[in-house]
Design a protein around this motif. Structure first.
Motif, short mmCIF file in Angstrom:
data_model
loop_
_atom_site.label_atom_id
_atom_site.label_comp_id
_atom_site.label_asym_id
_atom_site.label_seq_id
_atom_site.Cartn_x
_atom_site.Cartn_y
_atom_site.Cartn_z
N GLN A 132 0.88 -1.18 0.00
CA GLN A 132 0.00 0.00 0.00
C GLN A 132 0.91 1.22 0.00
OE1 GLN A 132 -3.72 0.14 0.52
NE2 GLN A 132 -3.21 2.16 -0.31
N LEU B 39 2.61 4.80 0.22
CA LEU B 39 2.49 5.98 1.07
C LEU B 39 2.93 7.24 0.32
CD1 LEU B 39 4.01 4.43 4.32
CD2 LEU B 39 1.58 4.84 3.85
N TYR B 40 4.09 7.15 -0.33
CA TYR B 40 4.61 8.27 -1.12
C TYR B 40 5.35 7.72 -2.34
CZ TYR B 40 3.83 11.38 2.87
OH TYR B 40 3.26 12.09 3.89
N GLY C 261 6.08 2.24 0.73
CA GLY C 261 4.74 1.79 1.10
C GLY C 261 4.80 0.76 2.21
N LYS C 262 3.62 0.32 2.65
CA LYS C 262 3.52 -0.65 3.72
C LYS C 262 3.03 -1.98 3.14
CE LYS C 262 2.37 0.84 7.70
NZ LYS C 262 1.68 1.39 8.88
N ARG D 291 7.33 -1.03 6.45
CA ARG D 291 7.56 -0.11 5.34
C ARG D 291 8.71 -0.64 4.48
NH1 ARG D 291 9.17 5.42 7.17
NH2 ARG D 291 10.51 4.18 8.52
N SER E 108 -1.96 3.11 -6.14
CA SER E 108 -2.27 2.87 -4.72
C SER E 108 -1.64 1.59 -4.21
CB SER E 108 -3.80 2.80 -4.53
OG SER E 108 -4.43 3.94 -5.02
N ASP F 167 9.15 8.86 6.04
CA ASP F 167 8.58 8.42 4.77
C ASP F 167 9.07 9.22 3.57
OD1 ASP F 167 7.10 6.49 6.06
OD2 ASP F 167 5.25 7.66 6.12
N LYS F 168 9.03 10.55 3.67
CA LYS F 168 9.34 11.39 2.51
C LYS F 168 10.81 11.30 2.11
CE LYS F 168 5.59 14.70 3.21
NZ LYS F 168 5.21 16.11 3.42
N ALA G 6 11.20 7.63 0.50
CA ALA G 6 10.57 7.53 -0.82
C ALA G 6 11.52 7.92 -1.94
CB ALA G 6 9.32 8.41 -0.87
#
Length: 226
Positions: free
Chosen positions: A35, A37-38, A69-70, A85, A97, A115-116, A119
């Protein structure tokens, strides 16, 4: 429901990318489902959409090469990744997505990396690291073009650790001066021909990501070519 940015023909990204929604098919064997995330926008994401590499791209394609993502599904051999992650590498396009990718290539992200940052941790950092590893700046005067890019900034910071004699960075904008001043790196404007010719004549090693007239100018004034 999966939402994905497809391109079914080559062209300008803003003209050929389309947002499409559909149910995700069953996950393939030995793959994880992530899934997202960024997912950042990198030049390496946009250039293929234009058709620059169409000899090795089969349409339709989902855009995007990196992101975080996760894990929500995983094969038995990688159940430990569920809920973690990861960077889903060498799988589907990341501008969607849900991304399916080979479990063996998933890179777990440590908790201390946000996260950012994570990514964007694949394309530019690896490219910069490989360039420094392949062409060591140690004891050399180095020149770096496209200095406004994240890749060039990472390369310069890594080069410092290799103990070069000097680093000179070239970019189109003077807005990056403050960054390079922080690391005592000389910054010159891409349109300052005299400065470029001077520093090119002093350079032992050049990292160029621009090509064209700038690269020709640098090449024509190199005294020591690496």
């Amino acid at each position: 429901m999966n939402r994905a940015l497809f391109y079914r023909k080559f062209g300008l990204p803003e003209q050929v990318l389309t947002l499409e929604c559909s149910n995700k098919l069953s996950i393939k064997e030995n793959c994880i489902r992530v899934q997202m995330l960024y997912a950042p926008i990198n030049a390496s994401d946009l250039i293929p959409i234009t058709g620059a590499y169409q000899h090795r791209i089969t349409l339709p394609q989902i855009a995007g090469y990196e992101g975080i993502g996760k894990v929500i599904q995983a094969p038995k051999s990688h159940q430990q990744l569920i809920g973690k992650r990861v960077l889903p590498l060498r799988g589907e396009g990341t501008w969607q997505s849900l991304v399916d990718s080979p479990a063996e290539y998933a890179v777990p992200v440590p908790d201390y990396i946000e996260d950012k940052i994570a990514a964007r941790a694949y394309i530019n950092p690896v490219a910069a690291w490989l360039m420094i590893k392949q062409f060591s700046p140690k004891g050399k005067h180095i020149l770096v073009t496209a200095a406004g890019s994240d890749c060039a900034k990472l390369l310069c910071k890594l080069a410092i650790n290799a103990q070069p004699l000097s680093i000179t960075a070239i970019s189109r904008s003077n807005s990056h001066i403050q960054f390079y001043d922080k690391y005592a790196i000389k910054h010159i404007n891409q349109y300052d021909d005299e400065a470029i010719k001077y520093f090119a004549s002093k350079a032992d090693l050049v990292f160029d990501a621009v090509g064209g007239i700038l690269a020709e100018t640098v090449l024509n004034h190199l005294s020591n070519l690496s």
